[in-house]
Write a protein that holds these residues in place. Sequence first.
Motif, mmCIF file in Angstrom:
data_model
loop_
_atom_site.group_PDB
_atom_site.id
_atom_site.type_symbol
_atom_site.label_atom_id
_atom_site.label_comp_id
_atom_site.label_asym_id
_atom_site.label_seq_id
_atom_site.Cartn_x
_atom_site.Cartn_y
_atom_site.Cartn_z
ATOM 1 N N LYS A 1 7.196 -14.141 -7.793
ATOM 2 C CA LYS A 1 8.177 -13.948 -6.719
ATOM 3 C C LYS A 1 7.645 -12.957 -5.685
ATOM 4 O O LYS A 1 7.783 -13.172 -4.480
ATOM 5 C CB LYS A 1 9.509 -13.476 -7.267
ATOM 6 C CG LYS A 1 10.548 -13.283 -6.165
ATOM 7 C CD LYS A 1 11.901 -12.979 -6.691
ATOM 8 C CE LYS A 1 12.958 -12.767 -5.644
ATOM 9 N NZ LYS A 1 12.597 -12.741 -4.257
ATOM 10 N N ILE A 2 7.007 -11.896 -6.128
ATOM 11 C CA ILE A 2 6.438 -10.911 -5.202
ATOM 12 C C ILE A 2 5.340 -11.560 -4.348
ATOM 13 O O ILE A 2 5.289 -11.357 -3.134
ATOM 14 C CB ILE A 2 5.879 -9.680 -5.968
ATOM 15 C CG1 ILE A 2 7.037 -8.898 -6.585
ATOM 16 C CG2 ILE A 2 5.052 -8.796 -5.053
ATOM 17 C CD1 ILE A 2 6.621 -7.815 -7.561
ATOM 18 N N LYS B 1 5.063 -14.751 -3.618
ATOM 19 C CA LYS B 1 5.733 -15.680 -2.698
ATOM 20 C C LYS B 1 6.373 -14.924 -1.540
ATOM 21 O O LYS B 1 6.288 -15.357 -0.387
ATOM 22 C CB LYS B 1 6.782 -16.501 -3.435
ATOM 23 C CG LYS B 1 7.435 -17.536 -2.551
ATOM 24 C CD LYS B 1 8.369 -18.433 -3.316
ATOM 25 C CE LYS B 1 9.048 -19.358 -2.346
ATOM 26 N NZ LYS B 1 8.858 -20.733 -2.679
ATOM 27 N N ASP B 2 7.008 -13.788 -1.818
ATOM 28 C CA ASP B 2 7.652 -12.994 -0.767
ATOM 29 C C ASP B 2 6.652 -12.459 0.254
ATOM 30 O O ASP B 2 7.020 -12.178 1.391
ATOM 31 C CB ASP B 2 8.447 -11.831 -1.368
ATOM 32 C CG ASP B 2 9.690 -12.290 -2.124
ATOM 33 O OD1 ASP B 2 10.089 -13.469 -1.990
ATOM 34 O OD2 ASP B 2 10.261 -11.456 -2.865
ATOM 35 N N HIS B 3 5.385 -12.311 -0.155
ATOM 36 C CA HIS B 3 4.350 -11.804 0.749
ATOM 37 C C HIS B 3 3.485 -12.915 1.341
ATOM 38 O O HIS B 3 2.463 -12.638 1.974
ATOM 39 C CB HIS B 3 3.486 -10.764 0.029
ATOM 40 C CG HIS B 3 4.197 -9.471 -0.187
ATOM 41 N ND1 HIS B 3 5.011 -9.249 -1.282
ATOM 42 C CD2 HIS B 3 4.251 -8.355 0.571
ATOM 43 C CE1 HIS B 3 5.519 -8.031 -1.192
ATOM 44 N NE2 HIS B 3 5.078 -7.471 -0.079
ATOM 45 N N SER B 4 3.887 -14.172 1.131
ATOM 46 C CA SER B 4 3.149 -15.307 1.681
ATOM 47 C C SER B 4 3.174 -15.272 3.202
ATOM 48 O O SER B 4 4.081 -14.725 3.813
ATOM 49 C CB SER B 4 3.774 -16.627 1.220
ATOM 50 O OG SER B 4 3.461 -16.886 -0.110
ATOM 51 N N ASP C 1 3.440 -21.265 -3.222
ATOM 52 C CA ASP C 1 4.615 -22.082 -3.479
ATOM 53 C C ASP C 1 4.443 -22.682 -4.868
ATOM 54 O O ASP C 1 3.472 -23.375 -5.122
ATOM 55 C CB ASP C 1 4.751 -23.178 -2.423
ATOM 56 C CG ASP C 1 6.060 -23.935 -2.568
ATOM 57 O OD1 ASP C 1 7.008 -23.404 -3.175
ATOM 58 O OD2 ASP C 1 6.133 -25.069 -2.072
#
Length: 136
Positions: free
Chosen positions: A80-81, A83-86, A93
Amino acid sequence: MDYIKLDIGYELIKKFIEDFGEFHEVKIERKDQVLNVILTSKVMGFVKIPISIKFKLKHTQSSPEDPIIFSVDTMSMIKKIIKDHSGGMFEYDGDELKVYPRRISSILKKFSIFDLEFGDDALSMKLKPHTSDNQQ
């Protein structure tokens, strides 16, 4: 075929990750073609918590616009971290990490990374020049 071979030592990668992520310690281990990056942070200044992220190469580039795709194995909280910084240099993804070399350095807009190997001491990349005549 003409190509450039570029080896990036794990010590340099560790230093970059430590400085960029402000981690207490970074350890890189290789088993077959899986790279395991172990990040250790100090929580509240004294508790060390290691986090393991395993990368396995899935696809290299056909053109400079293509990403290099890795499968990622780590805890769901870490996914999740990531993905949040993508955005920017990489996109995440699901369980795939797509790295866009052309966004890392403008020189990489002129090359395709057609081979990438996790060696004993270094990450080895083979780059071929890419022109509009090289379209596949």
